[in-house]
Design an enzyme around this catalytic site. Structure first.
Site, PDB file in Angstrom:
ATOM      1  CE  LYS A  85       3.305  -6.792  -4.524  1.00 24.53           C
ATOM      2  NZ  LYS A  85       3.237  -5.280  -3.856  1.00 24.53           N
ATOM      3  CG  ASN A 117      -1.935  -1.084   1.147  1.00 16.74           C
ATOM      4  OD1 ASN A 117      -1.719  -2.071   1.939  1.00 16.74           O
ATOM      5  ND2 ASN A 117      -2.995  -1.068   0.408  1.00 16.74           N
ATOM      6  CG  HIS A 144       2.064  -1.215 -12.117  1.00 14.65           C
ATOM      7  ND1 HIS A 144       1.658  -0.033 -12.336  1.00 14.65           N
ATOM      8  CD2 HIS A 144       2.828  -1.061 -10.796  1.00 14.65           C
ATOM      9  CE1 HIS A 144       1.965   0.772 -11.388  1.00 14.65           C
ATOM     10  NE2 HIS A 144       2.618   0.254 -10.660  1.00 14.65           N
TER      11      HIS A 144
END
Length: 400
Positions: free
Chosen positions: A231, A131, A251
């Site tokens: 991730k 974040n 992305h």
């Protein structure tokens, strides 16, 4: 009855006799055949080929096990085409892996300032990157290591002091709580198995033993910690443990959907599971690093309400990859879906009236044969079904 039919009937009868259950009389008298009857193996007992397809680290590499088993994209050649095009655009050298991507800079800086990056360093560094931007999280990590050179000091320090050290990275309270939980678990597990230094003191907090485990076990060991998802784990595996992993950040997720490599409604975790199986191991690192960098610089691949965080390098090289990624249609040229399509040969000027939908399809065909520039020829664009000129303008240019 032919000889062939007679022979088949005899074989079938033998099979029925061979596999039929014992008769009630045999069970009562106990006069069963002393040698056990061979049993037909159940299909579920046979080892599946896809389950046996594991890489050297024990991770499944079969796309059939993923969330989209019928989706064959991206193909290996498309992954290579994307990697090569992006490497050329962003001046990336696949041979050396030289790049200016945030997480890669973090790994290099950490190794330079604090010795070889450990698994625990990498895990906490990646947690701090959640974040926030890469540069901001890198500053927060360096600040933490400057105040507390060892993880034992972080564990012993008051939470408020740790929060102040990483506050620049955002969500300081949440991240501090998660970091302390991880460090506490690592310490307690080492004590539970009796690990000690030669002088009897507790060993340094470490997760280096994970290097000796298969990838699936590493994932299980790390995802048990709160706040550590696919991730984060895949970043640790790829950057620090040099395993063939393909992390999916925002992305990579957005561009994968734009290229048609995953369905539009695919979640980030589904995208990771699919792409990690489809992207060739040899270029996972390169393609991940380049997609992350490209997502920050390309207005074409930018999200709806997003804005570029870095300067654009040039035209997007993924356009040709995108068109070649479109699923092939099963419709024939004479079907209603392809009616009105005209194949345009290179260099041949054409003037033709087409519908709006047909014009869009012509654009796709033009890009598929490699024509990216608009010709100077103008065509009259009319809605033939309604008998009136399109409100958006009657003049259009057609791809050569």
């Amino acid at each position: 009855m032919t000889a062939r039919s007679t022979k088949l009937a005899a074989v079938k009868k033998e099979e029925e006799e061979e596999y039929e259950p014992k008769s009630r009389k045999e069970e009562e008298e106990g006069t069963t055949n002393p040698s056990p009857r061979p049993m037909k193996p159940l299909k579920s007992e046979e080892p599946s080929a896809r389950k046996q397809k594991l890489n050297k680290r024990g991770a499944s590499t079969s796309a059939e096990d993923g969330p989209f088993p019928n989706l064959t994209y991206p193909l290996p050649n498309q992954c290579h085409e994307a990697r090569d095009g992006l490497a050329c655009l962003h001046s990336y050298n696949p041979a050396t892996g030289a790049s200016n991507t945030g997480l890669e800079i973090a790994a290099q800086e950490t190794s330079k300032n604090h010795g070889q990056q450990s698994v625990l360093d990498s895990l906490i560094r990646t947690i701090l990157s959640q974040n926030t931007t890469d540069n901001t999280s890198l500053r927060a990590f360096n600040s933490l290591k400057a105040v507390f050179p060892t993880w034992e000091e972080v564990l012993a320090a008051p939470s408020a002091v740790v929060e102040d050290a990483i506050r620049e990275g955002g969500l300081a309270e949440i991240k501090t709580a998660r970091i302390k939980t991880i460090l506490t678990t690592v310490r307690d597990e080492a004590a539970a198995v009796g690990l000690k230094e030669e002088d009897g003191s507790p060993p340094p907090l470490s997760l280096e033993y994970l290097h000796n485990l298969p990838t699936d076990e590493v994932k299980a060991a790390l995802t048990r910690f709160k706040g550590v998802g696919p991730k984060t784990v895949s970043c640790v595996l790829m950057f620090t443990m040099q395993r063939p992993e393909f992390p999916v950040d925002t992305h990579v997720w957005r561009i994968s959907k734009r290229l048609g490599w995953v369905p539009p409604n695919a979640s980030r975790e589904q995208t990771y599971e699919h792409m990690n199986r489809r992207v060739p191991d040899a270029i996972k690192y390169d393609l991940h690093v380049l997609l992350v960098e490209h997502g920050k610089r390309c207005p074409t691949c930018l999200g709806k309400n997003g804005r570029l965080s870095k300067e654009q390098h040039g035209p997007c090289p993924l356009r040709s990859v995108s068109s070649s990624s479109m699923p092939p249609t099963s419709a024939s040229p004479s079907s209603s879906k392809t009616k009105g399509l005209v194949k345009v040969e290179k260099g041949a000027p054409v003037k033709i009236e087409v519908t709006v939908s047909a014009l869009k399809r012509c654009d796709v065909i033009g890009r598929e044969v490699g024509h990216r520039e608009m010709a100077a020829n103008e065509i009259t664009h009319e809605d033939t079904s309604a008998g009136r000129t399109d409100k958006r303008g009657s003049k259009r240019r057609l791809l050569n």
